[in-house]
Design an enzyme around this catalytic site. Structure first.
Site, PDB file in Angstrom:
ATOM      1  N   TYR A   9       7.520  42.005  54.215  1.00  0.00           N
ATOM      2  CA  TYR A   9       8.230  43.241  53.498  1.00  0.00           C
ATOM      3  C   TYR A   9       9.237  43.742  54.353  1.00  0.00           C
ATOM      4  O   TYR A   9       8.770  44.245  55.316  1.00  0.00           O
ATOM      5  CB  TYR A   9       7.238  44.159  52.798  1.00  0.00           C
ATOM      6  CG  TYR A   9       7.493  45.430  51.955  1.00  0.00           C
ATOM      7  CD1 TYR A   9       7.686  45.285  50.547  1.00  0.00           C
ATOM      8  CD2 TYR A   9       7.958  46.370  52.693  1.00  0.00           C
ATOM      9  CE1 TYR A   9       8.250  46.228  49.720  1.00  0.00           C
ATOM     10  CE2 TYR A   9       8.726  47.377  51.566  1.00  0.00           C
ATOM     11  CZ  TYR A   9       8.904  47.294  50.430  1.00  0.00           C
ATOM     12  OH  TYR A   9       9.328  48.246  49.513  1.00  0.00           O
TER      13      TYR A   9
ATOM     14  N   GLU B 217      15.422  46.638  48.910  1.00  0.00           N
ATOM     15  CA  GLU B 217      14.162  46.027  49.161  1.00  0.00           C
ATOM     16  C   GLU B 217      14.121  44.465  49.214  1.00  0.00           C
ATOM     17  O   GLU B 217      14.724  43.888  48.486  1.00  0.00           O
ATOM     18  CB  GLU B 217      13.222  46.665  48.039  1.00  0.00           C
ATOM     19  CG  GLU B 217      11.705  46.184  48.352  1.00  0.00           C
ATOM     20  CD  GLU B 217      10.816  46.408  47.158  1.00  0.00           C
ATOM     21  OE1 GLU B 217      10.092  47.270  47.252  1.00  0.00           O
ATOM     22  OE2 GLU B 217      11.063  45.832  46.268  1.00  0.00           O
TER      23      GLU B 217
END
Ligand code: ADP
Ligand code: MG
Length: 396
Positions: free
Chosen positions: A116, A204
């Site tokens: 992530y 993101e």
């Protein structure tokens, strides 16, 4: 303002972040073309909606998965037939789901590990923060809750910007070594540049993966831009997809009204965002539930108030309206005239409570009293909230 994954990936690519080759499509002809550009090999078919959790989502007709890894072109076509114009429900869409009107076809990757990586604006420290984790691919909120030690946070001072040591620090914390540190630094540098130059509030990549061949590549992307800065970026504004927005919110933005639809039944019309928040809170504390956030702004005119009433009343859930206006820059009598004119222009069949305060308040109240419009005036915010909650309850 949000954009789709395929648009976000195009931007990432401009900033030097590697992404798999892919093609978007909005109708069956484009689907065919998109698939023909890819090899007759593993293909990923991805529903494009402004919500995450697509992989684990389910369509309303029972078809499972808004992200499908398939073996060849024929299966890609089959998945596309299921997804296009179907409604996808994910953990982020709410139970009503979102209609899929765009698909994205990309090359499949041989994934070794999913990470992530994000940069967000942290209002508390007035800095941007890099957030990274070795636990990618899944819901990051769940990781933060269950295993907070697996979340890496590195703040970036806006005056200094991203430095190479930031990149190395995150890369080492994620366990990268050798060439992968270099690849990661390139990706994070591009991501930060994009975040900064495009006035993003969130960029993101989830997941950022390492492939079996040792390459780092972004498989999913989400970007949110600061709407207040969009005027500086016409190229970003072009990416807006009105299909993904509430028609009431689109109409509101045309009239410069800050409107957000909510799921309650008491509509609010307020000037000032703070007062709007307080109004929603007080409705809630009396046991009611707000149908929207609506800030008509400091200088609302009659046309805007009329547009606001129309937008509010186009929501079938609205069972009552609370107008709470503080006359400061705008005087209460001017506002009262606006409300009366708008109320006569738009047929209001639900209870209407109006609370005015501020400059020329007595003149304003007099106009309301003598208007002949069916409304209940209130002297305080507490009283106004109490009355509208009661009236809506009784109307049930
Ligand atoms: P969402 O976050 O909305 O569920 P993702 O794009 O992150 O959608 O896809 C979900 C999962 O599907 C990823 O975590 C990854 O495991 C897999 N996936 C997505 N794109 C690819 C791809 N190009 N190649 C291989 N697997 C992929
Ligand atoms: Mg994802």
């Amino acid at each position: 303002m949000n954009i789709h994954e395929y648009q976000a990936k195009r931007l990432l690519q401009e900033y030097g972040v590697p992404v798999p080759r892919g093609y978007a499509a909005t109708n069956s002809r484009e689907v065919e073309t998109a698939i023909s550009h890819l090899g007759d090999d593993m293909i990923v078919v991805k529903a494009q909606i402004h919500a995450g959790g697509r992989g684990k989502g389910t369509f309303t007709d029972g078809y499972k998965g808004g992200v499908k890894v398939v073996k060849n072109r024929e299966e890609a076509q089959e998945a596309a037939n299921h997804m296009l114009d179907n409604t996808l429900v994910t953990a982020q869409t709410g139970p009503e789901g979102r209609k899929v009107q765009t698909l994205y076809f990309t090359e499949a990757c041989d994934i070794d590990h999913e990470y992530y990586l994000a940069i967000v604006l942290d209002r508390e420290t007035a800095q941007s923060v890099i957030i990274a984790s070795t636990e990618g691919g899944m819901d990051i909120e769940a990781v933060a809750e269950k295993t907070p030690e697996k979340i890496i946070r590195v703040p970036i001072s806006p005056t200094m910007g991203l430095r190479h040591y930031h990149c190395r620090r995150v890369a080492f914390a994620l366990g990268f070594a050798g060439d992968q540190v270099k690849q990661f630094a390139r990706i994070l540098t591009g991501l930060y540049k994009m975040f900064w130059e495009k006035n993003a509030m969130l960029v993101e990549i989830n997941p950022l993966v390492t492939t079996k061949q040792g390459q780092l590549i972004a498989l999913d992307a989400k970007v949110s831009f600061d709407s207040n800065a969009i005027f500086q970026h016409p190229e970003i504004q072009q990416l807006r997809d009105l299909n993904e927005e509430d028609p009431k919110e689109i109409e509101a933005s045309k009239h410069n009204l800050a409107y957000i639809a909510l799921d309650g039944n008491i509509a609010c019309m307020v000037n000032g965002a703070g007062l709007a928040m307080a109004t929603m809170d007080i409705i809630q504390s009396f046991g009611g539930s707000p149908a929207n956030f609506l800030d008509v702004g400091g200088g609302a005119n009659e046309d805007q108030v009329t547009a606001a009433f129309k937008i509010i009343l186009s929501d079938p859930n609205v069972k009552g309206i609370l107008v709470n206006i503080f006359g400061g820059i705008m005087k209460c009598d001017v506002i009262a005239n606006g409300i009366v004119a708008a109320a006569k222009n738009v047929e209001i069949k639900v209870p209407l409570v109006v609370r005015l305060e501020g400059t020329n308040v007595e003149a304003g109240k007099k106009i309301l009293r003598e208007s002949g419009v069916a409304l209940t005036p209130a002297d305080s915010l507490v009283q106004a909230a109490e009355i509208i909650v009661e009236q809506v309850k009784n109307a049930d």
